[in-house]
Enzyme design. Sequence first.
Site, short mmCIF file in Angstrom:
data_model
loop_
_atom_site.label_atom_id
_atom_site.label_comp_id
_atom_site.label_asym_id
_atom_site.label_seq_id
_atom_site.Cartn_x
_atom_site.Cartn_y
_atom_site.Cartn_z
N CYS A 2 87.39 19.93 -31.49
CA CYS A 2 87.88 18.74 -32.18
C CYS A 2 89.40 18.80 -32.34
O CYS A 2 90.00 19.87 -32.28
CB CYS A 2 87.26 18.66 -33.57
SG CYS A 2 85.48 18.80 -33.52
N ARG A 27 90.54 17.13 -26.72
CA ARG A 27 89.76 18.16 -27.40
C ARG A 27 88.36 17.67 -27.79
O ARG A 27 87.52 18.47 -28.22
CB ARG A 27 90.49 18.61 -28.67
CG ARG A 27 91.85 19.18 -28.41
CD ARG A 27 92.55 19.51 -29.70
NE ARG A 27 91.95 20.66 -30.35
CZ ARG A 27 92.29 21.92 -30.14
NH1 ARG A 27 93.23 22.20 -29.28
NH2 ARG A 27 91.68 22.88 -30.78
N TRP A 74 84.37 16.59 -31.21
CA TRP A 74 83.44 17.03 -30.18
C TRP A 74 82.25 17.59 -30.94
O TRP A 74 82.36 18.58 -31.65
CB TRP A 74 84.08 18.11 -29.30
CG TRP A 74 83.24 18.50 -28.14
CD1 TRP A 74 83.06 17.81 -26.97
CD2 TRP A 74 82.43 19.68 -28.01
NE1 TRP A 74 82.21 18.49 -26.14
CE2 TRP A 74 81.81 19.64 -26.75
CE3 TRP A 74 82.18 20.78 -28.84
CZ2 TRP A 74 80.96 20.63 -26.29
CZ3 TRP A 74 81.32 21.77 -28.38
CH2 TRP A 74 80.72 21.70 -27.13
N ASN A 98 87.64 21.58 -37.39
CA ASN A 98 87.41 21.95 -35.99
C ASN A 98 86.75 23.31 -35.99
O ASN A 98 87.26 24.24 -36.62
CB ASN A 98 88.77 22.01 -35.26
CG ASN A 98 88.66 22.67 -33.89
OD1 ASN A 98 87.61 22.60 -33.25
ND2 ASN A 98 89.73 23.29 -33.46
N GLY A 99 85.61 23.47 -35.32
CA GLY A 99 84.95 24.76 -35.28
C GLY A 99 83.57 24.69 -35.89
O GLY A 99 82.97 23.61 -36.00
N GLU A 479 83.81 26.62 -7.70
CA GLU A 479 84.74 25.74 -8.41
C GLU A 479 84.57 24.29 -7.95
O GLU A 479 84.59 23.35 -8.76
CB GLU A 479 86.18 26.24 -8.18
CG GLU A 479 87.30 25.32 -8.62
CD GLU A 479 87.32 25.02 -10.12
OE1 GLU A 479 86.51 25.56 -10.87
OE2 GLU A 479 88.16 24.19 -10.52
N LYS A 483 83.58 21.25 -10.37
CA LYS A 483 84.45 20.07 -10.52
C LYS A 483 83.64 18.79 -10.29
O LYS A 483 83.75 17.83 -11.04
CB LYS A 483 85.57 20.19 -9.49
CG LYS A 483 86.92 19.84 -9.85
CD LYS A 483 87.77 20.73 -10.69
CE LYS A 483 87.19 21.25 -11.96
NZ LYS A 483 87.93 22.33 -12.52
N GLU A 486 81.21 18.17 -13.21
CA GLU A 486 81.90 17.81 -14.45
C GLU A 486 82.29 16.35 -14.52
O GLU A 486 82.11 15.72 -15.56
CB GLU A 486 83.22 18.60 -14.54
CG GLU A 486 83.15 19.90 -15.23
CD GLU A 486 84.54 20.47 -15.46
OE1 GLU A 486 85.30 20.63 -14.49
OE2 GLU A 486 84.86 20.74 -16.63
N HIS A 502 68.57 32.66 1.91
CA HIS A 502 67.74 33.36 0.93
C HIS A 502 67.18 32.42 -0.13
O HIS A 502 66.76 32.87 -1.19
CB HIS A 502 68.55 34.48 0.27
CG HIS A 502 68.99 35.51 1.25
ND1 HIS A 502 68.12 36.40 1.86
CD2 HIS A 502 70.21 35.76 1.79
CE1 HIS A 502 68.80 37.16 2.71
NE2 HIS A 502 70.07 36.79 2.68
N LYS A 602 88.09 19.96 -23.74
CA LYS A 602 89.06 20.75 -22.98
C LYS A 602 89.09 22.20 -23.44
O LYS A 602 89.24 23.11 -22.65
CB LYS A 602 90.44 20.12 -23.15
CG LYS A 602 91.55 20.80 -22.39
CD LYS A 602 91.50 20.44 -20.94
CE LYS A 602 92.56 21.15 -20.11
NZ LYS A 602 92.14 21.27 -18.71
O1 M6R Z 1 90.83 27.13 -21.66
P1 M6R Z 1 89.98 27.98 -20.78
O2 M6R Z 1 90.60 28.22 -19.44
O3 M6R Z 1 89.60 29.28 -21.41
O4 M6R Z 1 88.66 27.14 -20.53
C1 M6R Z 1 87.58 27.69 -19.84
C2 M6R Z 1 86.60 26.62 -19.44
O5 M6R Z 1 86.10 25.98 -20.57
C3 M6R Z 1 87.24 25.58 -18.51
O6 M6R Z 1 87.77 26.16 -17.36
C4 M6R Z 1 86.19 24.52 -18.09
O7 M6R Z 1 85.23 25.10 -17.27
C5 M6R Z 1 86.91 23.36 -17.41
N1 M6R Z 1 86.45 22.13 -17.97
C6 M6R Z 1 86.71 23.34 -15.94
O8 M6R Z 1 87.27 22.22 -15.33
#
Ligand code: M6R
Length: 607
Positions: A2, A27, A74, A98-99, A479, A483, A486, A502, A602
């Site tokens: 948040c 956030r 969030w 936040n948390g 990755e 992406k 996401e 496999h 984020k």
């Molecule tokens: O801030 P961080 O690099 O520690 O975050 C790690 C992951 O939460 C972050 O890389 C997440 O997987 C991204 N949304 C990927 O695009």
Amino acid sequence: MCGIVGILGKGPVAEDVIDALKRLEYRGYDSAGIATLENGHLAICRAEGKLRNLDQKLARHPLKGHSAIGHTRWATHGKPTERNAHPHSGKKVAVVHNGIIENFRELKEELIAGGAHFLSETDTEVVALLVDRELRAGRTPAEAVGAVLPRLKGAFALAFLFDGEDDLLIAARKGSPLAIGLGTGSTYLGSDAIALGEFTDEIVYLEEGDWAILTREGVEIRDVDGAVVTRPVIKVPAAALMVDKGNHRHFMAKEIYEQPEAIGHTFGHYLDLGAETVTLPDLPFDLAEVANISITACGTALYAGAVAEYWFERFARIPVSIDIASEFRYRETPLPKGGITIVISQSGETADTLASLRYAKEQGQKVVAVVNVPTSTIAREADLVLPILAGVEIGVASTKAFTCQLATLASFAVATGRAKGVLSQEDEHRLVRALIEVPRLMTEALKLSPEIELLARSLSKAQDVLYLGRGTNYPLALEGALKLKEISYIHAEGYAAGELKHGPIALIDEKMPVVVIAPYDRVFDKTVSNMEEVAARGGRIILVTDPKGAELAHVAAMQKLILPEMSATVAPLVYSIPVQLIAYHTAVIMGTDVDQPRNLAKSVTVE
Ligand code: M6R
């Protein structure tokens, strides 16, 4: 997670709170809310969904208070509804959070037993009602917060606004970051200093366990034991705190296109271009003596670490173990003597990565943090910080931070290889020459964008997509799949190409696009065999390769994206560009919320 904002201003502050929250929307964006003092009394406005809904509500029912707290959420406890939106309040106090308050259930039971009535499903409301109880018992706001904070377990940041107290905010940090901005006759608070860039360039970062009493005159900070402490005032240039999309439709596009420049910046920090050598800051350990490396991180940062595993093993002949931070922290991994741990994090606040750092330190390891936010908790707690210097990354899907992490880790791996005597000086020169070509190669790779946009039209119709790669292109396949998942919400999986037979080969049919990341390298022929296996089963292949790879791969049902020739070492950096553009264009065609995809945040500061 948040985003929190607080302002003690000279006039009505609701608009400024909304502006500051906009810069924190990365956030979380499940709901938003604001509390102000109207004629001295608490007034709250909240709305489900994105900040613009709150903005519209405020346009209909303006708030005119000169002091306020605001929040963009969030969701952790309770659905993303208006009822669960922050601020939460008692009669005399409103709070944004936040948390996670881990012991909220027992606190809630205690409050209910005392006659309290809860209006939301959140953990936050217990904080509001606990402080309220103290205030109604006659304590001052500072006494009330001071009495409640030690009772809260978990990792959190909090901001309080009090009924009848127009010149007071109280903020507390335990596990989640908070920055205070000092103005002239006005004071500000934000989860991240970028929220405050419009108002001031004088920033004070709260340390772990600190809580702060803000008035328009300034701030008094107390540490976890209640002692008044001084924290440095840092001048942060306004430009570093400003964020905008430039000419791009999305932050993600801007950040993809910024990569040649960002990488140039990172290499400018780590490479001596004249001497063709790597230059690291002073190290708190002897690189030549490092016997093994543990790498831990989450999400995209983890995949950057997985690429680096190949580099450290090849260039320095050091065994590397890599682990997901949420597993590493609880696995009780024995960390071998003589080793170092590398934690990688864009935000520097990811809860699992931070806990892993602390575990590694407890085990007597030196910890190297590869981070983007130099003032973050992870940066502050590490023994050595290697900044990736990507600049502010707003898109929830990480792009430039990934490649800047790679650039930093590649530099570190080469320096380690050199210190260990595995790489000769000539090897170092050769590798540095290859690395400094990356910005130019990335610029070339960005020219594939129109071609990828066309390709994305058919990809956007797929239900599942498979990504394959070998060597350092295997983490890149992971990755790529992350992406795409996401931001387009298309199901995707990344596999080591050799693993296909496999199990995952059972998925292949004419509806399944398979993205193969395969520059012409020493394992290219093996990957071609895997492509044949896919083609034989009717699979549709999108091959990302170079001119030689394109010439040699003749497989049915194939589309090719052709990048320039380059050294195998830098391929994961440059091949990231088409991988990111595939996800980006597909998501844009599908009309998803590219910069703020559903359910994500984020910075993940909870477990
Ligand atoms: O801030 P961080 O690099 O520690 O975050 C790690 C992951 O939460 C972050 O890389 C997440 O997987 C991204 N949304 C990927 O695009």
